[in-house]
Design a protein around this motif. Structure first.
Motif, PDB file in Angstrom:
ATOM      1  N   LYS A   3     -11.774  91.607 -41.464  1.00 41.09           N
ATOM      2  CA  LYS A   3     -11.593  90.152 -41.460  1.00 41.09           C
ATOM      3  C   LYS A   3     -10.182  89.860 -41.989  1.00 41.09           C
ATOM      4  O   LYS A   3      -9.833  90.304 -43.100  1.00 41.09           O
ATOM      5  CB  LYS A   3     -12.645  89.505 -42.354  1.00 41.09           C
ATOM      6  CG  LYS A   3     -12.687  87.996 -42.269  1.00 41.09           C
ATOM      7  CD  LYS A   3     -13.908  87.481 -43.035  1.00 41.09           C
ATOM      8  CE  LYS A   3     -14.098  85.990 -42.822  1.00 41.09           C
ATOM      9  NZ  LYS A   3     -15.310  85.501 -43.517  1.00 41.09           N
ATOM     10  N   ASP A 103     -16.826  97.318 -42.555  1.00 38.85           N
ATOM     11  CA  ASP A 103     -16.418  95.922 -42.729  1.00 38.85           C
ATOM     12  C   ASP A 103     -15.596  95.787 -44.005  1.00 38.85           C
ATOM     13  O   ASP A 103     -16.004  96.274 -45.069  1.00 38.85           O
ATOM     14  CB  ASP A 103     -17.653  95.020 -42.838  1.00 38.85           C
ATOM     15  CG  ASP A 103     -18.428  94.966 -41.528  1.00 38.85           C
ATOM     16  OD1 ASP A 103     -17.805  95.153 -40.470  1.00 38.85           O
ATOM     17  OD2 ASP A 103     -19.657  94.747 -41.583  1.00 38.85           O
ATOM     18  N   SER A 105     -12.053  93.185 -45.778  1.00 34.31           N
ATOM     19  CA  SER A 105     -11.193  92.008 -45.594  1.00 34.31           C
ATOM     20  C   SER A 105      -9.778  92.316 -46.055  1.00 34.31           C
ATOM     21  O   SER A 105      -9.580  93.037 -47.041  1.00 34.31           O
ATOM     22  CB  SER A 105     -11.732  90.829 -46.414  1.00 34.31           C
ATOM     23  OG  SER A 105     -13.022  90.486 -45.974  1.00 34.31           O
ATOM     24  N   CYS A 122     -11.609  90.174 -36.993  1.00 34.82           N
ATOM     25  CA  CYS A 122     -12.024  88.770 -36.948  1.00 34.82           C
ATOM     26  C   CYS A 122     -10.999  87.957 -37.731  1.00 34.82           C
ATOM     27  O   CYS A 122     -10.675  88.305 -38.874  1.00 34.82           O
ATOM     28  CB  CYS A 122     -13.419  88.623 -37.566  1.00 34.82           C
ATOM     29  SG  CYS A 122     -13.917  86.913 -37.773  1.00 34.82           S
ATOM     30  N   ALA A 124     -10.027  85.008 -39.927  1.00 35.34           N
ATOM     31  CA  ALA A 124     -10.833  84.165 -40.816  1.00 35.34           C
ATOM     32  C   ALA A 124     -10.670  82.677 -40.516  1.00 35.34           C
ATOM     33  O   ALA A 124     -11.643  81.926 -40.593  1.00 35.34           O
ATOM     34  CB  ALA A 124     -10.445  84.449 -42.271  1.00 35.34           C
TER      35      ALA A 124
END
Lengths: 149, 302
Positions: A3, A103, A105, A122, A124
């Motif tokens: 992310k 996963d 960030s 992805c 954010a």
């Protein structure tokens, strides 16, 4: 999937080097860390805390590059958003590989060059999903163009 | 303070950095593990006491800038080169930018992020080139100094700057109303024209668009390149070696060039105005019926 935050509040941005130096544990220095140190720093993790660098000679783990530290944090510590601004373009390949495995960030406020790499990302700010450099760069420019300087 | 300095940082283990800076702001980015943090650490170590095993050779002090007390440091010190690491958390703040702009010091900033509040040249963005223990700087971007016609031409300038390019390329030239908007107009079919001396914060965005770029120091710098000033020594020195002419007290190259152009053309037919293009800068001859003392070509009246 990684992310990506293009922007973060100041209190959420970690100082990669200082954070790593004060947070790393023995568990962090696993096969991934060994590989990161080998591929990014061209050095060998000899034992916990000791690294053999071809340029600097024997150094402590605290002296590896900020890019290597950021990649190790991404794999080992889910409690923070890793600061990928510490990572140069030569970290893109490992970052892309990690994004396909777990996963995590990251804070990334510059257009890292992913070239022809495939990744799971992805964004954010709008939830967009990117799998290649073209899609990421489009999202990056959309963000930059939304800013008031 | 002059902005051109050669710096040699080395330690007793033969780790060496040879750096030449040309402007007030120098930015270092590039791949990981090329020595950026090592450079900062060596400079930092050298500052802590007199015998540290690190030697810095430069005609002015080279020092590390830390978060604690940086406001006082930048407000009260002058004549130094500050090295700033990427962990410096105030880099993107307006307060830091304001202090840097007012400061009579030079700055080597290690960061991959853009710094929109600070005008810096795309020519002064470097990566570290490493050969074993020896490190030097290598420019990230080539010179964007070729003005080529494309389907769409966009300049950051309004008024005189816009009129200038429209004179040569017609209605296909539009303005982006500032350098931060230029990349919005970028595509394979466009040419983006900006002030190279202050475009550093936006060059990554512009490059991503795939557009061609033409980045003279500033619009006024381009006008000073006009043949009519070829006998003016100060102008020629500026064109050949801008780093020797502009010091740290000058906020931007654009302001310096504008001031110089205003001064040397005041009360002449070539008097410069930012709001309206003087035809002297685009026509092949002076058609005002007055001899222009700067004009080096034969005067031809229409």
């Amino acid at each position: 999937m990684v992310k990506v935050y293009f922007e973060l509040e100041e209190q959420d941005i970690i100082s990669t080097s200082k954070y790593f130096n004060n947070a790393y544990t023995e568990e962090w220095l696993d096969d991934w860390a060994r590989r990161v140190i080998r591929e990014i720093d061209k050095s060998e993790l000899v034992s916990e805390g000791l690294v053999q660098s071809p340029v600097l000679g024997p150094i402590t783990i605290r002296e590896i590059s900020s890019g290597a530290k950021a990649l190790i944090i991404m794999n080992a510590d889910d409690s923070v958003i890793s600061n990928a601004n510490s990572c140069g373009d030569n970290c893109a390949e490992l970052l892309a590989e990690l994004s396909r495995k777990k996963d995590f960030s990251i804070y990334l406020a510059y257009p890292m060059k992913f070239r022809d790499l495939q990744f799971d990302m992805c964004i954010a700010r709008d939830g967009a999903i990117c799998h290649n450099a073209k899609e990421f760069e489009r999202e990056y420019l959309l963000w930059r163009h939304s800013m008031t300087f | 303070m002059e902005t051109q300095h050669d710096i040699l940082v080395q330690n007793k283990r033969d780790i060496q950095f040879k750096i030449s800076i040309n402007r007030k702001i120098t930015v270092i980015r590039g791949d990981s593990a090329t020595g950026k943090s090592t450079l900062f650490q060596m400079v930092s170590d050298a500052n802590t006491s007199s015998r540290t095993g690190v030697n810095i050779a430069c005609d002015v002090p080279v020092v590390a800038l830390y978060e604690t007390g940086y406001q006082y440091e930048l407000s009260n010190e002058s004549g130094k080169i500050y090295v700033i690491d990427e962990d410096f958390s105030h880099l993107k703040t307006k307060e830091f930018a304001s202090l840097v702009l007012k400061s009579d010091n030079c700055f080597i900033i290690i960061t991959r992020e853009s710094l929109p509040a600070i005008p810096y040249s795309y020519r002064e963005i470097y990566k570290i080139k490493t050969s074993g223990k020896y490190h030097s700087l290598e420019r990230v971007y080539p010179d964007y100094d070729k003005l080529t016609e494309k389907d769409m031409i966009v300049t950051e300038d309004e008024d005189a700057g816009l009129e200038y390019y429209q004179y040569f390329f017609g209605d296909k030239v539009t303005t982006s109303h500032g350098n931060s908007n230029l990349s919005k107009y970028g595509s394979q079919n466009s040419l983006l024209i900006g002030d190279g001396s202050a475009i550093g914060a936006y060059i990554q965005d512009m490059e991503l668009t795939g557009a061609d770029m033409y980045l003279p120091e500033s619009f006024e710098w381009k006008l000073l390149n006009n043949g009519m000033f070829k006998n003016n020594e100060k102008v020629q020195e500026l064109i050949e070696h801008p780093e020797r002419v502009v010091d740290t007290k000058c906020i931007s190259m654009e302001k310096y060039c504008t001031g110089l152009l205003n001064n040397i053309t005041a009360n002449t037919p070539a008097q410069y105005s930012k709001s309206k293009l003087n035809q002297c800068y685009v026509r092949q001859c002076c058609c005002k019926g007055t001899k222009c003392e700067y004009f080096t070509r034969d005067k031809v009246l229409e």
